[in-house]
Design a protein around this motif. Structure first.
Motif, mmCIF file in Angstrom:
data_model
loop_
_atom_site.group_PDB
_atom_site.id
_atom_site.type_symbol
_atom_site.label_atom_id
_atom_site.label_comp_id
_atom_site.label_asym_id
_atom_site.label_seq_id
_atom_site.Cartn_x
_atom_site.Cartn_y
_atom_site.Cartn_z
ATOM 1 N N LEU A 260 -4.500 1.354 5.111
ATOM 2 C CA LEU A 260 -3.905 1.319 6.286
ATOM 3 C C LEU A 260 -4.557 0.960 7.643
ATOM 4 N N ILE A 261 -5.841 1.597 7.535
ATOM 5 C CA ILE A 261 -6.544 1.702 8.878
ATOM 6 C C ILE A 261 -7.056 0.081 9.353
ATOM 7 N N PRO A 262 -7.704 -0.583 8.442
ATOM 8 C CA PRO A 262 -8.039 -1.924 8.574
ATOM 9 C C PRO A 262 -6.750 -2.989 8.934
ATOM 10 N N LEU A 263 -5.663 -2.638 7.969
ATOM 11 C CA LEU A 263 -4.486 -3.409 7.865
ATOM 12 C C LEU A 263 -3.858 -3.145 9.682
ATOM 13 N N ILE B 101 -3.046 7.506 -3.875
ATOM 14 C CA ILE B 101 -3.150 8.164 -2.596
ATOM 15 C C ILE B 101 -4.248 7.373 -1.871
ATOM 16 N N LYS B 102 -5.547 7.184 -2.613
ATOM 17 C CA LYS B 102 -6.703 6.524 -1.706
ATOM 18 C C LYS B 102 -6.394 5.381 -1.303
ATOM 19 N N VAL C 273 0.769 -1.393 0.005
ATOM 20 C CA VAL C 273 -0.027 -0.060 -0.006
ATOM 21 C C VAL C 273 0.935 1.246 -0.096
ATOM 22 N N LEU C 274 1.855 1.074 0.941
ATOM 23 C CA LEU C 274 2.901 2.496 0.836
ATOM 24 C C LEU C 274 3.536 2.461 -0.382
ATOM 25 N N MET C 275 3.934 1.719 -1.007
ATOM 26 C CA MET C 275 4.779 1.642 -2.462
ATOM 27 C C MET C 275 3.647 2.245 -3.346
ATOM 28 N N ASN C 276 2.375 1.651 -3.535
ATOM 29 C CA ASN C 276 1.590 2.168 -4.410
ATOM 30 C C ASN C 276 1.255 3.736 -4.130
#
Length: 591
Positions: A231-234, A225-226, A216-219
């Motif tokens: 990251l919240i559920p993760l 950005i969306k 997710v961070l790499m994307n």
């Protein structure tokens, strides 16, 4: 009607892809229901029913997803994943006593004695409840089979997430599979492979969420950005399973930030100037805090793992750090430096955990977060990114350089085989300092050491006696822990080192036993009969790892050859004596 059916079919297609394509999102509904029941103090009987319904629904949706994927998947892909499944399934769950998986086994089945989530001591790790709702109704003698399947499930899911990460890092499907195999046989600590050793714990799901968070961070760094909303559920999945993965995410987050900012030439001078100021100050601060330990009164900030400069002593080959990365990891670190310019992202992800462990502010952060936890666990920061990624990539690059410079004709298959051969040389030896994890991944401990032979003892008690906490049940530590696991008896500390001065091992006379029984309100005494058993062998794992005494199980079960004569003295005080298979005497206080 036809359009309506097509609409439903398309909805099912999309839902199954959303839930299963990334290998983690289907867990989110479970967690949300779990947290709802936890914070509103609702009975778990209803939650168990909800989980069972979700299991059934997810199973059907997963079959639908496989049907969709079957249209695109190649025969070679099927072979690869089936081979991995067999690799995880055939050796089975690792349950050699007193290793950590026995504690995870106990935590799963401890839910049978809980009415509310708050009643359970591990309620902050939701995966144990999830596992229990899958296995709660499995007959006692088949629980190990269920755990074998459960262990294989988590290992396969972890392998799939590593595969997705490898693809995101730019590897082809072919080399992503090689990277997955490398993580299986190289990733872990000591001789223990990360996959199999932690398979029954709450760690795999947290680590899967962590790996997905890296993607997710790499994307997001590349403009999506969306995706940061994921990251919240993760983060919730990590926090309510194994919070240390949040710390690992901080480490990899720093690595990806460094990767991004060093790609901007306009920032390079600023980075150099800031580093020149911060690094000397941080070392001075670290040295000051080490000399004044009262400021940070935690065990994590202490010798021998913290140096006089406030850094972790990752260079000390006697500590757990080298046990984690081994010779293959050391080679990987060198390769990461060599290929930093060409493969910057993977090199920085590989190097950052080690560089941060030499950075006093990070060491201080780690110490404060862990509190009074033993500083031995500080090696877990090295789990942030497997060095095997760089090991494989560097090996491939070296072979390709040789191919070009020496004008050798090496087709892709030969390059792959060459990398694998070099890798196998590194992964086969489990002993220090190599620490390959192939041997552990396929090793099956003797039945005597995994306590499999006394499953019939647990079955006998299930059929003939009701063990509870109304009065004390006493036996050797191995037997007590095993029975306590199956019947949710009070928590018993695993005997990581045999101590003959404790409990029954310290009793040498009938009078001492009677005093012990009276003082501890004992009503059940279960004693192994040495003459009726084959002595448990010495543990090869214990010899290779040094984590417990190699003859611990044998000493536990046969702590005193003459104890039966001592115990028979209670028969004169109204107690009875019953044979319990396969090799026990049960002394009971008459009612």
């Amino acid at each position: 009607m036809k359009n309506y059916l097509n609409y439903i079919r398309k909805g099912l297609d999309n839902l199954s892809i959303i839930l299963f394509a990334d290998g983690w999102l289907f867990f989110l509904p479970y967690l949300l229901f779990y947290l709802y029941f936890k914070y509103f103090a609702l009975e778990i009987s209803a939650l168990k029913t909800i989980f069972i319904i979700l299991h059934g629904g997810n199973f059907l949706l997963f079959l639908h997803y496989l049907n969709l994927a079957a249209r695109k998947i190649k025969a070679s892909d099927v072979f690869f994943w089936v081979a991995l499944l067999l690799l995880f399934l055939i050796p089975g769950a690792y349950l050699e006593f007193p290793s950590d998986p026995w504690e995870h086994f106990r935590r799963i089945f401890s839910w049978q004695g809980s009415d509310f989530i708050q009643d359970n001591r591990v309620n902050h790790k939701f995966t144990y409840f999830w596992g229990w709702t899958l296995m709660f109704d499995v007959p006692l003698l088949y629980r190990r089979v269920a755990l074998d399947i459960y262990s294989a499930f988590w290992q396969l899911l972890l392998a799939y997430q590593f595969y997705l990460l490898a693809l995101r890092l730019g590897f082809s499907q072919y080399w992503a599979k090689v990277q997955v195999v490398a993580t299986i046989f190289l990733f872990g600590t000591n001789l223990f492979g990360f996959y199999r050793y932690y398979a029954l714990s709450s760690t795999p799901l947290a680590y899967i969420a962590y790996l997905r968070a890296i993607i997710v961070l790499m994307n997001a760094r590349n403009g999506q950005i969306k995706q940061l909303g994921l990251l919240i559920p993760l983060g919730l999945i990590m926090y309510y399973n194994h919070w240390q993965e949040l710390m690992l995410l901080c480490i990899s987050g720093v690595a990806l930030f460094l990767d991004y900012i060093t790609s901007q030439r306009k920032h390079l001078k600023k980075i150099i100037y800031v580093s020149a100021i911060i690094i000397p100050i941080s070392f001075a601060l670290g040295a000051y805090l080490v000399k004044n330990p009262q400021i940070i009164p935690t065990e994590s900030w202490s010798l021998p793992y913290v140096s006089q400069w406030g850094t972790f002593r990752i260079w000390d080959a006697k500590l757990a750090y080298f046990e984690t990365f081994g010779i293959h990891g050391l080679i990987s670190l060198i390769l990461a430096i060599v290929f930093l310019g060409k493969h910057k992202t993977i090199s920085i992800l590989t190097l950052t955990p080690y560089l941060l462990m030499l950075f006093p502010p990070f060491v201080l952060f780690f110490a404060v977060v862990h509190g009074n936890t033993s500083n031995y666990v500080t090696y877990r920061a090295l789990y942030a990114f497997p060095t095997s990624f760089m090991f494989v990539l560097g090996g491939r690059e070296i072979l390709m350089l040789l191919r070009r410079n020496l004008k050798l004709y090496l087709p892709r298959l030969q390059v792959t085989l060459s990398v694998l051969i070099v890798g196998v040389i590194m992964v086969l030896p489990p002993m220090y300092p190599y620490r390959g994890r192939f041997w552990f991944q396929v090793y099956q401990p003797p039945a005597e050491l995994s306590l499999k032979l006394i499953d019939v003892t647990a079955k006998w008690f299930s059929d003939n006696r009701k063990l509870n906490s109304d009065c004390a049940f006493v036996s050797d530590s191995a037997t007590r822990f095993m029975l306590g696991t199956h019947f949710d008896l009070p928590i018993i500390t695993r005997s990581l080192t045999y101590n003959p001065s404790t409990t029954l091992a310290s009793i040498t006379s009938s009078e001492a036993l009677k005093n012990y029984i009276e003082a501890n309100q004992v009503c059940n005494l279960l004693i192994a009969i040495p003459d009726k058993m084959n002595p448990p062998p010495v543990s090869v794992v214990a010899q290779g790892s040094g984590h417990w005494q190699a003859s611990l199980v044998q000493k536990e079960l046969t702590f005193n050859q003459n104890f039966e004569k001592i115990a028979d003295a209670v028969l004169t005080t109204g107690w009875t004596k019953t044979f319990v298979p396969p090799f026990y005497w049960l002394y009971e206080k008459s009612k």
